[in-house]
Every structure is written in C-alpha cells, then in structure tokens.
Motif scaffolding. Structure first.
Motif, PDB file in Angstrom:
ATOM      1  N   PRO A 145       0.839  -1.205   0.000  1.00  0.00           N
ATOM      2  CA  PRO A 145       0.000   0.000   0.000  1.00  0.00           C
ATOM      3  C   PRO A 145       0.874   1.255   0.000  1.00  0.00           C
ATOM      4  CG  PRO A 145      -0.735  -1.550   1.683  1.00  0.00           C
ATOM      5  CD  PRO A 145       0.584  -2.053   1.182  1.00  0.00           C
ATOM      6  N   ASN A 163       5.496   1.175  -4.073  1.00  0.00           N
ATOM      7  CA  ASN A 163       4.300   0.764  -4.801  1.00  0.00           C
ATOM      8  C   ASN A 163       4.431   1.109  -6.281  1.00  0.00           C
ATOM      9  OD1 ASN A 163       1.469   2.052  -5.833  1.00  0.00           O
ATOM     10  ND2 ASN A 163       1.092   0.170  -4.687  1.00  0.00           N
ATOM     11  N   ASP A 203      -4.004  -7.406  -6.497  1.00  0.00           N
ATOM     12  CA  ASP A 203      -4.343  -6.194  -5.756  1.00  0.00           C
ATOM     13  C   ASP A 203      -3.128  -5.283  -5.843  1.00  0.00           C
ATOM     14  OD1 ASP A 203      -4.761  -4.197  -3.905  1.00  0.00           O
ATOM     15  OD2 ASP A 203      -4.963  -5.530  -2.177  1.00  0.00           O
ATOM     16  N   ASN A 263      -3.092  -1.949  -5.151  1.00  0.00           N
ATOM     17  CA  ASN A 263      -3.120  -0.849  -4.190  1.00  0.00           C
ATOM     18  C   ASN A 263      -2.912   0.507  -4.853  1.00  0.00           C
ATOM     19  OD1 ASN A 263      -3.656  -1.837  -1.460  1.00  0.00           O
ATOM     20  ND2 ASN A 263      -1.789  -3.044  -1.708  1.00  0.00           N
ATOM     21  N   VAL A 323      -8.604  -0.938  -6.962  1.00  0.00           N
ATOM     22  CA  VAL A 323      -7.218  -1.342  -6.707  1.00  0.00           C
ATOM     23  C   VAL A 323      -6.909  -2.755  -7.200  1.00  0.00           C
ATOM     24  CG1 VAL A 323      -6.883   0.227  -4.756  1.00  0.00           C
ATOM     25  CG2 VAL A 323      -7.804  -2.067  -4.347  1.00  0.00           C
ATOM     26  N   HIS A 332     -12.203  -6.516  -0.038  1.00  0.00           N
ATOM     27  CA  HIS A 332     -12.014  -6.474  -1.491  1.00  0.00           C
ATOM     28  C   HIS A 332     -13.102  -7.304  -2.178  1.00  0.00           C
ATOM     29  CE1 HIS A 332      -7.867  -4.700  -1.722  1.00  0.00           C
ATOM     30  NE2 HIS A 332      -7.916  -5.031  -0.442  1.00  0.00           N
TER      31      HIS A 332
END
Length: 396
Positions: free
Chosen positions: A233, A247, A287, A289, A353, A387
């Motif tokens: 994240p 990220n 995912d 993020n 995301v 999610h």
C-alpha cells in the motif's frame, strides 16, 4: 520440494473429482477463459493461524469459497492468503471449503495450484524504518521485514487453475533488489534532501513486498502468462513517501517486464534475466493498491499498466454494488467512477485497486466485479473481506 507440493495439489484435486466446475456462465463460451483476482483477507497475525482457523471451521472462508463457487473462474489469484511451506492452508481450503458446496453453491475443484515464499514477515536484519533498532518482535519487527508482516508468509499468494501450470518455466522475483531498477524512485528525506535509506540498506532492499510471479498456464487459448503480484500500500509511511515510491516501482516492474528491449538488470530468483518475449500473451492480476485517480499512490502509478501499449484497452469491470456504496464515508471528492471500485475501506473510502489486465491479442467477452447491491444474492458474503473479486472472460 515445490514440485512435490504441486503434484500433491493435483492428486488432491483428483480425489475431489465429484466437485467439478459447473457449465460456463451465460457470458462465457466453451472457448473462453475466465481469469479472476480476489484479495481474500485470509491471513492471521500468528504463524499457523490460518491453518488453525480453517481446521476449526471459518465462516469468512466459507463466504470466500461461496464467491469462488458462484463465479467459477478458470484461473484465479488469491491475494492475502497466508503461505505455509507444506501448503496445509491451501489443502484445507480446497478440501473443506471449495470442495463443499457453500450456501447452496456447487462445489468446485482446481486440479492445479501454485504457491511459493513471499517477502512479507521475512526478517531483513536491517533497520528499514530508521527507528534506530533492528526489531525482533511486534509491529516494529514487521516494519524491518523485507515486506511488512508479523510472520514469514503473512499476506501470501495462491494461484488456483483448471489448466496446467508450467511450473518448470515459472519465474519469481522475490529477491530482486530495488536498487537494480534503472531510475528507481529512491525515497528522499524532504527535510535534508538526502536519500532516506542508507547506502547499506538501499543496496540490499528487495523491490517486491511479497513477490512477482510469471506463471505460464497451458489453456485452451494457448499458453497464457499469469503475471501475479500484490504491491505494498502507498501509505503507512512518512513525508519521504517510501511506501508510495515502492508501490510505484513494484507496478513498474511489470511494465518493464512486458516492454521491449534488453533488461539485463531484471533477473529472477534462478538468475535468468530479461523480460517477457514479444508475442507472448499475458494477463496481469492482483491487488495493486493503486487507484487511477484517487488515494495515496503517486500520480501515474497504475497508468504504467493501464496505458501500456502491450495491454489491451477494454471497458473497466463494474458492479451495481459499488455504485450503491458510493455515498459511503470517505468517498467525497473521488474522481474515479465509483462503478469501477473493487475495495471498500470503511471511512477511508472505496477504490479501484484490484485488476485483471489482459495483453493485446485477446478479446474481452464479459467482465465484472462481484459486488452485489444490498438485497441481491451474495450480498451477505461481502463482509468476509474488504475487497471484491474482479473477473474477465477472455477469448481469441
């Protein structure tokens, strides 16, 4: 050892022969491939905790399994599924949850699966958070792991597939050092203008917070490279934005991997260097993020993939449930279309995301986000994770 676990998974699925996939969904055809990603939140703060939960009977895992049974993807990445070397958690989830019909859904068996070590919770032996100590317990220990985690394997990844995975040709990038990436976004201390990480730390710091996997899957559409990851994240840091920078570059890794040109720095854990050859088809899943317009990621982060010339342009998956949840707390001022959101973070808002991004050469027959509106079937399963499953039906 990994090959033995892979073969064991195949044998386990054979024992569940009565739990075969249902007919394709109305939006699919016999020659389509449903690829999905799902952050399951099946993790524990303690080593072995997920195994204990699954052995005892876990209501959240039942709901996660029900979503999978309802959507029935052919190839599926599960994020935040704790890794254990023996694959005990994967065995239990396959047998006791996917292999048993949940809430009226039909059981499902995946003959093939893949899991491998990740960086989360693995001690680095370095003071990564610059608090003056190399921590050995608690959250401080997690901050000094190669990827944040309270034990090795927390927030791991698991791939389930109806089609064979060419494990011998799989590539993993768990150990790739961030500093080897040309023009890496090395964090800078804004107070001094100096690099935030010391040279000792920067020279050793791994790029992937979990891992990056290239898994060739032999499907009816030919070999498809499943490019799976779960970048950190872009928050929980300070003014240096070290997590946002990481990220960005974790996402950039795939952009580099599918780009033309020599990549002598891009070496996998077995020492093989270079990116994905031109002409190979792939699907990027996970995912990531990073929302296209909202949240804490650096500007242009996910656009590195969305706008990549080798990534197919297609309509973004959407859901009625995301639209219904758009008035929730934290969403004021969001610029991304709420219909495309894939995660609900309470007062922090809803974001897109989670992604399934196919390469050019495919067509998208159908797509969606499993996010039923209140009162619709399956809405009662949504509290199992923050999610939602994202899926695409692909064809030639």
């Amino acid at each position: 050892m990994q090959t033995l676990r892979f073969l064991a998974a195949t044998a386990l699925a054979a024992l569940l022969g009565a739990c075969q996939s249902a007919p394709p969904s109305p939006g699919a055809t016999a020659m389509s491939l449903r690829v999905a990603t799902f952050n399951t939140s099946l993790y524990s703060p303690e080593a072995g905790g997920l195994v204990a939960r699954l052995e005892a009977g876990d209501e959240r895992a039942r709901k996660i399994a029900a979503v999978i049974q309802r959507q029935r993807p052919d190839v599926l990445l599960l994020n935040e599924f704790d890794y254990d070397p023996e694959g005990r958690a994967a065995d239990l989830f396959a047998r006791d949850y996917l292999g048993v019909g949940q809430f009226g859904e039909q059981a499902i068996a995946y003959p093939h699966r893949y899991f491998a070590p990740v960086n989360t919770g693995v001690p680095s032996g370095l003071d990564l958070d610059r608090n003056g100590v190399v921590a050995t317990e608690g959250r401080e220990r997690g901050n000094d792991a190669w990827g944040y985690g309270l034990h090795p394997g927390q927030y791991g990844m698991l791939v389930l597939s109806m089609h064979p995975i060419d494990e011998a040709s799989a590539r993993t990038f768990q150990l790739l050092r961030w500093s080897t990436m040309p023009r890496a976004r090395a964090p800078v201390d804004p107070a001094t203008g100096e690099p935030w990480y010391t040279p000792e730390v920067w020279s050793q710091l791994r790029l992937s917070s979990k891992s990056h996997w290239d898994l060739p899957v032999r499907t009816p559409l030919g070999t498809v490279h499943l490019l799976a990851a779960h970048p950190t994240p872009p928050v929980f840091d300070g003014p240096e934005r070290r997590n946002a920078a990481r990220n960005h570059d974790e996402i950039r890794l795939w952009a580099e991997y599918v780009s033309e040109g020599d990549k002598p720095w891009l070496c996998d854990d077995n020492g093989r260097c270079g990116g994905l050859p031109a002409g190979e088809r792939f699907v990027i899943v996970g995912d990531y993020n990073a929302d296209p317009a909202d949240g804490g990621s650096l500007p242009g982060t996910i656009q590195q993939l969305l706008e990549h010339p080798r990534v197919l342009r297609h309509a973004s998956p959407r859901s009625e449930g995301a639209l219904a949840a758009a008035d929730g707390p934290g969403n004021a001022g969001h610029r991304s279309s709420p219909a495309h959101d894939t995660a609900q973070f309470g007062r922090n808002g809803n974001y897109r995301v989670d992604y399934v991004l196919p390469s050019v050469g495919f067509t998208v027959q159908d797509s969606g986000v499993f996010w039923p509106a209140p009162g619709q079937p399956g809405a009662e399963w949504l509290d199992a994770t923050d999610h939602r499953m994202v899926w695409l039906d692909l064809a030639d």
